[in-house]
Each structure stands twice: as structure tokens, then as C-alpha cells.
Write a protein that holds these residues in place. Structure first.
Motif, PDB file in Angstrom:
ATOM      1  N   TYR A  22       1.132  -1.650   0.444  1.00 31.46           N
ATOM      2  CA  TYR A  22      -0.523  -0.108   0.086  1.00 31.46           C
ATOM      3  C   TYR A  22       0.795   1.314   0.447  1.00 31.46           C
ATOM      4  O   TYR A  22       0.398   2.200  -0.443  1.00 31.46           O
ATOM      5  CB  TYR A  22      -0.886  -0.393   1.037  1.00 31.46           C
ATOM      6  N   PHE A  31      -9.320  -8.515  -2.379  1.00 30.32           N
ATOM      7  CA  PHE A  31     -10.680  -7.283  -1.752  1.00 30.32           C
ATOM      8  C   PHE A  31      -9.660  -5.392  -2.299  1.00 30.32           C
ATOM      9  O   PHE A  31     -10.226  -4.923  -2.822  1.00 30.32           O
ATOM     10  CB  PHE A  31     -11.167  -7.051  -0.885  1.00 30.32           C
ATOM     11  N   LEU A  32      -8.397  -6.095  -1.889  1.00 35.70           N
ATOM     12  CA  LEU A  32      -7.593  -4.530  -1.178  1.00 35.70           C
ATOM     13  C   LEU A  32      -7.345  -4.509  -2.524  1.00 35.70           C
ATOM     14  O   LEU A  32      -7.072  -2.865  -3.141  1.00 35.70           O
ATOM     15  CB  LEU A  32      -6.486  -5.039  -0.187  1.00 35.70           C
ATOM     16  N   SER A  33      -6.827  -5.640  -3.246  1.00 36.13           N
ATOM     17  CA  SER A  33      -6.582  -4.898  -4.731  1.00 36.13           C
ATOM     18  C   SER A  33      -7.823  -4.535  -5.823  1.00 36.13           C
ATOM     19  O   SER A  33      -6.947  -4.007  -6.181  1.00 36.13           O
ATOM     20  CB  SER A  33      -5.864  -6.173  -4.866  1.00 36.13           C
ATOM     21  N   LEU A  35      -9.881  -2.766  -4.463  1.00 32.28           N
ATOM     22  CA  LEU A  35     -10.227  -1.145  -4.143  1.00 32.28           C
ATOM     23  C   LEU A  35      -9.279   0.102  -4.919  1.00 32.28           C
ATOM     24  O   LEU A  35     -10.033   1.333  -5.733  1.00 32.28           O
ATOM     25  CB  LEU A  35      -9.241  -0.682  -3.175  1.00 32.28           C
ATOM     26  N   PRO A  36      -8.280   0.208  -5.461  1.00 34.41           N
ATOM     27  CA  PRO A  36      -7.454   1.005  -6.231  1.00 34.41           C
ATOM     28  C   PRO A  36      -7.661   0.815  -7.570  1.00 34.41           C
ATOM     29  O   PRO A  36      -7.745   1.705  -8.352  1.00 34.41           O
ATOM     30  CB  PRO A  36      -5.652   1.082  -6.395  1.00 34.41           C
ATOM     31  N   ALA A  64     -10.614   0.391  -8.501  1.00 34.47           N
ATOM     32  CA  ALA A  64     -11.627   0.239  -8.621  1.00 34.47           C
ATOM     33  C   ALA A  64     -12.010   1.945  -9.101  1.00 34.47           C
ATOM     34  O   ALA A  64     -12.959   2.393  -9.683  1.00 34.47           O
ATOM     35  CB  ALA A  64     -12.623   0.146  -7.754  1.00 34.47           C
ATOM     36  N   TYR A  65     -10.983   2.484  -7.707  1.00 33.87           N
ATOM     37  CA  TYR A  65     -10.951   4.356  -7.598  1.00 33.87           C
ATOM     38  C   TYR A  65     -10.195   4.799  -9.304  1.00 33.87           C
ATOM     39  O   TYR A  65     -10.973   5.869  -9.532  1.00 33.87           O
ATOM     40  CB  TYR A  65      -9.663   4.003  -6.513  1.00 33.87           C
TER      41      TYR A  65
END
Lengths: 859, 170
Positions: free
Chosen positions: A459, A646-648, A650-651, A653-654
Motif C-alpha cells: 500500500y 478485496f484490497l487490490s 480498491l485501487p 476501482a478507484y
């Protein structure tokens, strides 16, 4: 007419029959017992009787007249006292006979299930067969016979086919043997890593197929060729170095402008003669990569959970099962056998460790203190590494501004991250030694910590990258104007000095270009992946293989024992490897949107690492000192995977939702946001009402209630699941209690289980090994008489002297209830008492079952 | 039909049986000759060779308790160990196989022997005793310190992979 057809039938049957021998025919007859019996009614029998009897003359050697039947019945019953307990022998009832035949048939069909000696089986069988053959003809079986036989055959074939197919399927599982081999040497925990790796490979293969088939291939086949437009051409300034060897490492030059990366794709709405909507496809594939991965991970998690509840409920017989069912009788290959021995030993050790662990208690306070200390240390490490990465990334941004940065400066980030990944896990492991957990729990902690480390690193890396992207975005605006002006200027100049209406095309290599941040991000990820691969392999090669070689060969001329002492051989580092895999997969997920080729690289990596690591493990690692079993389901790995997925998400999607795509590269260039491609497709390619529906559905007034509803549903389901779980534990407790009770209650083994009786028969011969075998044979011949109670009774009545002999022999056998139990335990009141008591007055102690069989009819 | 084999399979079995001692075993069995093969020959079959319990298997199926098998016993053996045989039947013979001293109970000595055969005696003394104690504790329902057949059957009937492991394909 019917008669004729019958005749034909019989002919064909007779033709068939001689070829077959005893066995198949009997087989068929036996099988029919179930089906044929129910169909038959007494009414039909006499009419069929005659036809059938003629048909079956061969079998029976008798004409099927009823009178003769009766006669025979009498004879039969008098001679061989083996018939069932039909009382009304004198009655000339066909139905009776039928029943007998059915019984015989049943006996024949279940014969194979009886644990008798072969000789006994054969004699009983022959008798029964003779009986059936005699009367079968008289009764007849009707028309359904052939059809039924055919059906049975097909069913058999089908079962066989299914079995073969299953075998085939298991053979098709890749690397099964390799993994089994590893498992047998290193225990199930190491094998679970490889299974995980294999699973991962499968998932990646699917993703690769998706991306490759729907994005890369269409673009390469139908898109505009290389060099036709600016985004597909290497710019003039870089052309000199575009073919350098370092390109393979940097992913600059030609590789940067290839279909591997986002920037290569064109924003043409449809391409080729198929009118393939590439931008749309690109977007959808990007989404579905995540969708598919989520689905697969969650599904396999659910399945694992199911499995663990399915067979996790009976932990009562761990050791017994290990002892009695672990040897696979199929093994016929010495090497496999060696493996199996090793694996059985390992698994016993695993269970022993578990067992010892469960009853151990020590100084709690000291341990607590140590654990807190360890956690503190680890948090410090995590923070430190996070800061280090942030620092390095910042520095790399300044480096990237300088044009003459060296190799080290350019790759500093990757190097630092790989080094951290290499050195932190062992550090954690050392710290974790303070805590003294059970290895399995320790592994989980270790995994969690390293995961936190990697995640932090990832991150910080992403945040730094985000900074970078924002900078690039600002830069892009400037370049956009420049490009605009250049094009305009070119246009103008060509207009000014040329008379042609169309300006001479500008060489695509010369067009000034934006930085195309998507490709930059993609390259960053690809580089990270590749360096990760290299570091992993080099670690294995140096850390394991060279070390093993060194230890092995230098040991002869060294001052202390290398194998037992300090360097020794490496253990297989499960946690590090698993996390490396998970982390790597996270990067793939993140990067695959910007670099469609990344998944291909990953597939290659997994494939090679499967072989490479298998080899490394087998050649240069030693099993863990404390072998332990992998936790039943590898749901923990899956949980990590889900988290990182999930964490990957996020970016990505952002960026999709809120960053503007670069204006001159990629499939979404020229749009404000990437997701506009959907709106565009809906507007242009679907009829109007679909667009309307979509606009309604996308209305927040609809979405918020939907989300609310989902949350409520989750809550409800959760509550239900909890309730079930509680009920489940309750039931389990009850069962446990019942078992205890049963344990206490059960004070003799004289159950009514007929199997036991057969057991006695069988076991009879073994203690008598000293006595001549003749006696044993004798015993085996005689049992037919005992097979059915009716015969028994007749025998007992005829020769009262005979039964005590057999009884006496039976009494000598141990299986009859052990005497001390009667004394020690209070006899269970009620049901069992009479059975125990009864046989004794008659001097027939062999066992409750036999006693009852003989005793009851006298009442 | 005393077995789970078809005629063809029985003929093949006979072939195997014949192979082991061609000069003793007659080709046709119509006259019901009384021929037995000693244990040494049987346990060298590739199917049994690697099995740690091969002697026990052969002994349990031999009629005279000496380990020599007539053809009937031979067929019987592979019939029980075939895939089609039901669980109960297999359990009975498994019990016999694991009952080393043929006292119709699986006692500690039997368990130790089993364990040693399974692990090629690689466990230490304490581990063996520990495991044996655990086994008895787990499976012994009637509290007499050894496993009777009822205990054994109860235990084995719940074992998930008993059926898949207790069979020999021939």
C-alpha cells in the motif's frame, strides 16, 4: 401366436445358455430374485407353468406338473433338512414353493456377502442351486426376464463406466503424484502449499484465457497494426535503445508499446469485420477478472467450510483410523510403499504432537509477557519497513526526474521490497520463537504478520504510485495542449505550403505524447512481478540448494558437523511461500487491468515454480523438526487471498471511477472516465428502452433500498446459521454423552448381530491351529445345517447328543461373552437377561443368538 | 457366485494362481483336486509384496491356518478384497487380519505389532505405547482394555476411507 413368440424366446435362450456356464446363469437368477418375485402372482403361475417348463426342460430335466412338484417338495424337505421354516409341508400350495425358491435365490444372491469359508459356501450354494433349478422351471419367470437381465447388465456397465471415469478423472489431476510424494516426506502442511499453488495455477489459467481470448487476440488480429498510429509506435527519442537487451528487464522500448500494456489499445469503438467492441470488451474483462476471482475464492471457501463441518464432527477415532485404515492395500510398487511408510509415520507423529500439545500447561505469565513483547517487536518491524518503502519510493521519484539515473537508482524500489520480503519473515520467525505456540497456530500468526508486512509495503507502494500518477496527470494536461498545437501546426503548415487537400501524414513516431500513466502503472507492476520471481528463484537456489550442497559436501572437511550444527539444511518455509504466492496474486489482480499480459507472465511463473519448488523441496530441504498437520481446510489461505483480492480491487476501482484516462493511449482515451464506455454502448447499441431501464436501475432511490435489503438478508442468514451451529453443538454433546453411556452400559457382546455368529464360525478354526486341520474342515462342512434355524431344530430334535458337541466346541471359543463381565457389571435389566439365562439350563452356552434360535420355537 | 467375480475374472485369477506354481496347479478344476500353495509363493505376488500385513492376510484366508491357500481360498481372498465387497464383510476380515495372536480380540500387543509394521519401527517406544493407549481409549466401548469385534466394527464403520483402502485390484 404368443406361443410362437415364446418358442422363439426359448430358442434364443437355449442357444445362449449352453455357451454360458454355471456362473453367469446363476448370477442372473440371483439378481432376478428381487425384481421377479414381486411381479409374480399366484394366478399367473399355473398358466405360464406349462410353457415355461417346456422351455426350461434343459435346466430342470423335469416336466412342470404340479403333482410332481408336490412330491418333490416332500422329498426335498425330508431329505435335506435345509429348507426354510415352512410349517405346512403337506399343503400343495404353489405359493409356498415359490416363496421357498425366492428364499433360496436370495440366499444365493447374498451368498457372497457371507464370511464363510469357501468350502462351506460352495456346498451351500450347490444345494441351493439345485433346489432352485428344480423348481424354477415349474414356477416360471415370465416375459420380463430378458428385459430385466438386460437392464441389470446395463446398470452394471454403467457403474463400471462411472468407476473408470472417476479413475480417469483422478489421473487427470495434474501433479497429483508429485504432491503426494512431497506430502509423504514433508507432511501435509507442506503439501497444502503445493495444493494451493496448483489451485492458484488453475485460477490464473482461466483468467489468462479470459484476457488472452477476449482482449489480446482480437486486438492483435483485428486491430490496427503496429506503427499505424502514435500510441502503437515507439517514439523517435527511444527508438535507438528500443531493442536493447535491457528492455527485457525494464519493459521499455518495444515491449512498452506492445499489446502487453494498456497503452497499446485503440479507442476505436468497433474493430475488424466482426465489429468487435474492443473498449467495451476490455472494460468487461477487467471487471470479470475480479468477478470470477471473487466467485472462485468464495466458492472454494464455502466448500472447504462444508467439508470441514462434514467430517469434522467425529474426532473420536483419530488414532484408530490411522492405525487401521491408513495402509492402502492397493500399493504394489516398492517406491510408493516407501513413501506410504514414511507418510504414515509422519502422520502418526503429527497426531502425537497434537496430542501432547493438548495436555501441556506451563507458566502462563511468562508466556504472556513474551507474547506481548514479540508483538511489539513485530509492530516496530512493520512500521520500519513501511517507512523504508515510502522513503524509497519518494526518492525514486526524484531519481526518475534525473535522466541519467543508473541501474540501481531505477530499480531501487523493487530491490528494497524484495529484500524486505526476504529478510523480514525469518526475523519474524525468530521473534515468534519467543511465543512458543503450537506450530499450527504459530504458522497462522506468522502468516498474519508477514501478510501485514507485505500489505503495508504494497500500500505504501501504491500510495507513492498514486502521487506519481497525479503528477503525470498534471503533466498530461500540458502535453495535451502541446500535442494539440503540434497537430494543428502541422496541419496548418501543410495547408499553407501544400496545395493538396489532405496534409502528408505525420510520422507517428514523431507525435509528442502524454506520459500515459496507465502504462506506467502496468510497467511498474510487471517489473515488480518479474523481480519477485527472480528473487524467489534465486533465494531458493542460493538459500536452499547451494546451502544444501555446501553442507553436504564440505561436511567431510570441516571442523564441526555442518549437518547437525549451525548451517544445516533448510526447512521448507511454508508461511513465506504461501504469502509470496498470495501477494503475487494480489499484484496480478491489480496490474492485470493496466497490463493484460501480466497474467500470462504469472501463469508461466506458477508453472515453473511448481516444478522448481517441488524439485528444490525434494532435493535440498529437510522436513520440519516438529512435523505438524495442516489445518483441515486451507481456509486460512483462502481468507488471505480474499482479503488481498478485496484490497487490490480498491485501487483499480478507484482509478476506473475517478481518474480520467489519458487522452492519447488506451482503449478509453478521449473519455472523461473509463466507465463511460458502458454508457456509450448502452446508448448506441441497445434499443432505447434498455437505456431507460438502466437509468431507472441506476437511480440511487433504487440502489439504496437494494443495499439495505441485502444487509438485512445477511443479518438474517447469519442469525440462522448461528442458531444452527448452536443446535449442532448441542447435538454433538448429546451424542458424546450417549456414547459414554453406551460405553458404561455395554457389558456383553451378545448382540443380535448375525454377523457375529458367522464370525464365530470363522474364528473357530484359528485357535485350533494345533489340532489337525481335518477337524476344522469338518466344522466347515457341517455349518450348512446350521444356516437356518429350521434345520437346526430338526437336527436338535433328532440327535440331542449332537448339539452339545457343537455347543461345547463353541463354548471353548473366546468370543462368547467374557465371564468376568457378568460378574463385574450389573446385568442390564429387561431385554437381555432372558437370552443370557436361557441357554444355560440346556447346556448350550455358545452364545445368545444361537441359543435363541434354538430355544424359541419350543415355547 | 460365492464371490464378487465374473467368470472371466475367476479364470484370470486361476491364471495367476497357476502361474505361481505351474507344476503343482492343474489347469482344469473340474475334478476338484486338492492343491494348496504355500504362503511363501502367495506373498510374493506383486499385489501383496509390499503390504506390511501380507502374512496376516494370507493366514486369515487360509483354511488350515498354516498360510497355504487352496484355489478356493485364493479366490475368496481376492473376492473379499475386491471393490464390490460390502463393508461388513471387509470389516470381519480386517479384524482377523489385525488380530495377530488370533485370540479374537485386538489387544495391545496386536496394536503394537500393527504399528510397527505400519511405520517400519520408526517410532520410539513411548510413542508406540502412547498411540496404542489412545487407540484403545478411543475405540474400546466396553472397557475391557482390548477391542472386540463389536468395537472394531463400530469404529471401522465410521472410518471414511476404510472402503477405499481395504481393497486390492487384481
Amino acid at each position: 401366436k404368443e406361443g410362437e413368440s415364446k418358442e422363439e424366446d426359448s430358442c434364443s435362450q437355449q442357444n445362449g445358455a449352453p455357451r454360458r456356464k454355471n456362473h453367469p446363469r446363476e448370477n442372473r437368477d440371483g439378481k432376478k430374485a428381487g425384481g421377479g418375485g414381486s411381479r409374480q402372482t399366484g394366478k399367473q403361475a399355473p398358466t405360464k407353468d406349462q410353457k415355461e417348463s417346456e422351455n426350461k426342460e434343459k435346466k430342470t430335466n423335469k416336466t412342470g406338473k404340479e403333482e410332481e412338484n408336490k412330491e418333490k417338495t416332500d422329498r426335498k424337505n425330508s431329505t435335506s433338512s435345509n429348507s426354510s421354516s415352512e410349517e405346512s409341508l403337506s399343503e400343495e400350495e404353489l405359493a409356498m414353493l415359490m416363496e421357498q425358491v425366492e428364499q433360496k435365490k436370495k440366499l444365493i444372491s447374498t451368498m457372497r456377502n457371507k464370511p464363510w469359508r469357501m468350502v462351506k459356501k460352495l456346498s451351500v450354494l450347490r444345494e441351493a442351486q439345485a433346489f432352485v433349478e428344480k423348481f424354477e422351471g415349474a414356477l416360471g419367470k415370465g416375459k420380463g426376464k430378458k428385459l430385466y437381465a438386460y437392464k441389470m447388465m446395463m446398470a452394471k456397465k454403467w457403474v463400471k463406466f462411472k468407476r473408470d471415469f472417476d479413475n480417469f478423472k483422478t489421473q487427470c489431476i495434474p501433479w497429483e503424484m508429485k504432491i503426494k510424494e512431497v506430502e509423504s516426506h514433508f507432511g501435509s502442511s507442506v503439501a497444502s502449499y503445493f495444493i494451493f499453488l496448483r489451485w492458484m495455477y488453475g485460477v490464473n489459467l482461466v483468467l489468462f484465457g479470459l484476457i488472452f481470448g477476449l482482449v489480446i487476440i482480437p486486438e492483435v488480429l483485428m486491430g490496427m497494426p503496429y506503427g499505424s498510429m502514435p500510441r502503437k509506435t515507439v517514439p523517435r527519442a527511444e527508438q535507438a535503445t528500443a531493442m536493447d537487451f535491457s528492455v527485457l528487464w525494464d519493459f521499455e522500448g518495444y515491449i512498452k508499446y506492445s499489446a502487453l500494456f494498456y497503452g497499446y489499445y485503440n479507442n476505436q469503438r468497433t474493430i475488424g469485420w466482426l465489429k468487435y467492441r474492443l473498449p467495451m470488451a476490455y472494460f468487461m474483462v477487467g471487471i470479470s477478472v475480479f468477478g470470477y476471482s471473487l466467485m472462485v475464492v468464495i466458492r472454494s471457501m464455502a466448500r472447504n467450510a462444508n467439508e470441514s463441518t462434514a467430517d469434522g464432527d467425529d474426532n473420536n477415532f483419530i488414532f484408530s483410523w490411522k492405525m487401521f485404515t491408513s495402509w492402502d492395500y492397493l500399493i504394489g510398487n516398492p517406491e510408493t510403499a516407501d513413501n506410504k511408510f514414511a507418510s504414515i509415520t509422519t502422520s502418526f507423529k503429527e497426531s502425537i504432537v497434537d496430542e501432547q500439545e493438548s495436555n501441556k500447561d506451563e507458566n502462563i505469565h511468562l508466556r504472556r509477557f513474551l507474547r506481548v513483547l514479540a508483538n511489539l517487536l513485530i509492530i516496530c518491524c512493520l512500521c520500519g519497513s513501511g517507512y523504508l518503502i515510502y522513503f524509497v519510493v519518494k526518492r525514486s521519484q526524484t531519481f526518475s526526474k534525473m535522466q541519467n539515473a543508473g541501474w540501481y537508482e531505477r530499480n531501487e524500489v523493487e530491490i528494497v521490497m524484495s529484500l524486505l520480503g526476504m529478510f523480514c519473515p525469518p526475523l519474524f520467525e525468530t521473534i515468534a520463537a519467543l511465543e512458543n505456540y503450537h506450530p499450527r497456530i504459530g504458522l497462522k500468526w506468522q502468516l498474519g504478520r508477514i501478510f501485514a508486512l507485505f500489505l503495508g509495503n504494497l500500500y505504501t507502494f501504491l500510495l507513492a504510485l498514486m502521487d506519481d500518477v497525479n503528477e503525470k496527470l498534471a503533466e498530461e494536461d500540458v502535453v495535451k495542449n502541446i500535442t494539440h498545437w503540434t497537430l494543428l501546426g502541422h496541419h496548418n503548415s501543410s495547408l499553407r505550403n501544400g496545395s493538396t487537400a489532405t496534409p502528408p501524414p505525420l510520422d507517428p513516431a514523431d507525435v509528442p505524447r502524454g506520459p500515459c500513466w496507465e502504462t506506467t502503472v502496468g510497467i511498474e507492476f510487471v517489473r515488480l512481478t518479474v523481480s519477485d520471481i527472480l528473487v524467489t528463484y534465486i533465494t531458493i537456489l542460493v538459500g536452499d540448494f547451494i546451502r544444501a550442497c555446501f553442507v553436504r559436501f564440505v561436511n567431510y572437511c570441516w571442523c564441526w558437523d555442518l549437518e547437525a550444527g549451525f548451517p544445516s539444511y533448510a526447512e521448507f518455509d511454508i508461511s513465506g511461500n504461501v504469502l509470496g504466492l498470495v501477494f503475487n496474486q494480489g499484484m496480478i489482480w491489480m496490474g492485470s487491468f493496466y497490463a493484460p499480459g501480466l497474467v500470462g507472465i504469472n501463469v508461466l511463473r506458477l508453472l515453473t515454480s511448481m516444478y522448481f519448488q517441488c524439485w528444490a523441496v525434494m532435493s535440498s530441504n529437510v522436513p520440519h523438526e516438529r512435523v505438524f498437520k495442516a489445518s483441515k481446510s486451507n481456509n486460512f489461505y483462502m481468507g488471505l487471498l480474499l482479503l488481498i483480492l478485496f484490497l487490490s480491487l480498491l485501487p483499480v476501482a478507484y482509478t476506473i471511477m475517478s481518474l480520467p484516462p489519458s487522452f492519447d493511449c488506451g482503449p478509453f482515451s478521449g473519455k472523461k472516465r473509463m466507465y463511460e464506455v458502458i454508457q456509450e454502448t448502452i446508448e448506441l447499441d441497445f434499443p432505447l428502452f434498455v437505456a431507460k431501464i438502466f437509468s431507472y436501475v441506476a437511480n440511487p432511490g433504487l440502489i439504496i433500498p437494494a443495499i439495505l435489503l441485502m444487509v438485512l438478508a445477511i443479518y438474517y442468514l447469519n442469525a440462522v446459521a448461528e442458531a444452527y451451529q448452536r443446535a449442532n453443538t448441542e447435538l454433538k454433546k448429546k451424542m458424546q454423552m450417549q456414547r459414554e453411556e453406551e460405553k458404561n452400559k455395554r457389558n456383553n457382546k451378545a448382540s443380535t448381530n448375525p454377523v457375529l455368529q458367522d464370525m464365530e464360525d470363522l474364528l473357530a478354526s484359528s485357535p485350533k491351529r494345533a489340532t489337525p486341520p481335518k477337524q476344522a474342515e469338518d466344522k466347515n462342512v457341517e455349518p450348512p445345517a446350521r444356516a437356518s434355524p429350521g434345520g437346526q431344530r430338526g437336527r436338535a430334535a433328532a440327535a440331542p447328543g449332537g448339539s452339545p458337541v457343537t455347543g461345547g466346541r463353541g463354548a471353548a471359543l473366546p468370543p462368547s461373552p467374557p465371564p468376568h463381565l457378568f460378574v463385574m457389571r450389573p446385568p442390564v435389566p429387561g431385554v437381555r437377561a432372558p437370552y443370557l439365562g436361557q441357554p444355560r439350563p440346556w447346556g448350550q452356552p455358545p452364545g445368545a443368538v444361537r441359543g435363541r434360535g434354538r430355544g424359541q420355537p419350543w415355547y | 457366485d460365492c464371490t464378487f467375480f465374473t467368470r472371466k475374472e475367476i479364470l484370470r485369477l486361476h491364471g495367476r494362481y497357476y502361474e505361481m506354481a505351474p507344476n503343482v496347479v492343474p489347469m482344469d478344476y473340474t475334478k476338484d483336486p486338492d492343491v494348496k500353495l504355500p504362503m511363501q509363493l502367495i506373498i510374493n505376488m506383486p499385489e501383496l509384496k509390499e503390504n506390511p500385513f501380507k502374512e496376516r492376510i494370507v493366514l486369515s484366508f487360509s483354511e488350515d491356518g498354516e498360510g497355504s491357500l487352496s484355489f478356493n481360498d485364493f479366490v475368496d481372498m481376492f473376492s473379499v478384497l475386491s471393490e464390490m465387497a460390502p463393508r461388513e464383510l471387509k470389516a470381519i476380515y480386517a479384524f482377523k487380519i489385525y488380530d495377530f495372536n488370533t485370540d479374537n480380540f485386538i489387544c495391545k500387543a496386536d496394536l503394537e505389532q500393527t504399528l510397527n509394521k505400519l511405520t517400519r519401527e520408526e517410532l520410539t517406544e513411548e510413542e508406540i505405547t502412547l498411540v496404542c493407549e489412545k487407540v484403545i481409549e478411543e475405540a474400546d466401548m466396553d472397557g475391557d482394555g482390548k477391542l472386540g469385534f463389536a468395537d472394531f466394527e463400530n469404529m471401522i464403520s465410521k472410518a471414511p476411507d476404510f472402503l477405499s483402502t481395504f481393497h486390492i485390484r487384481i
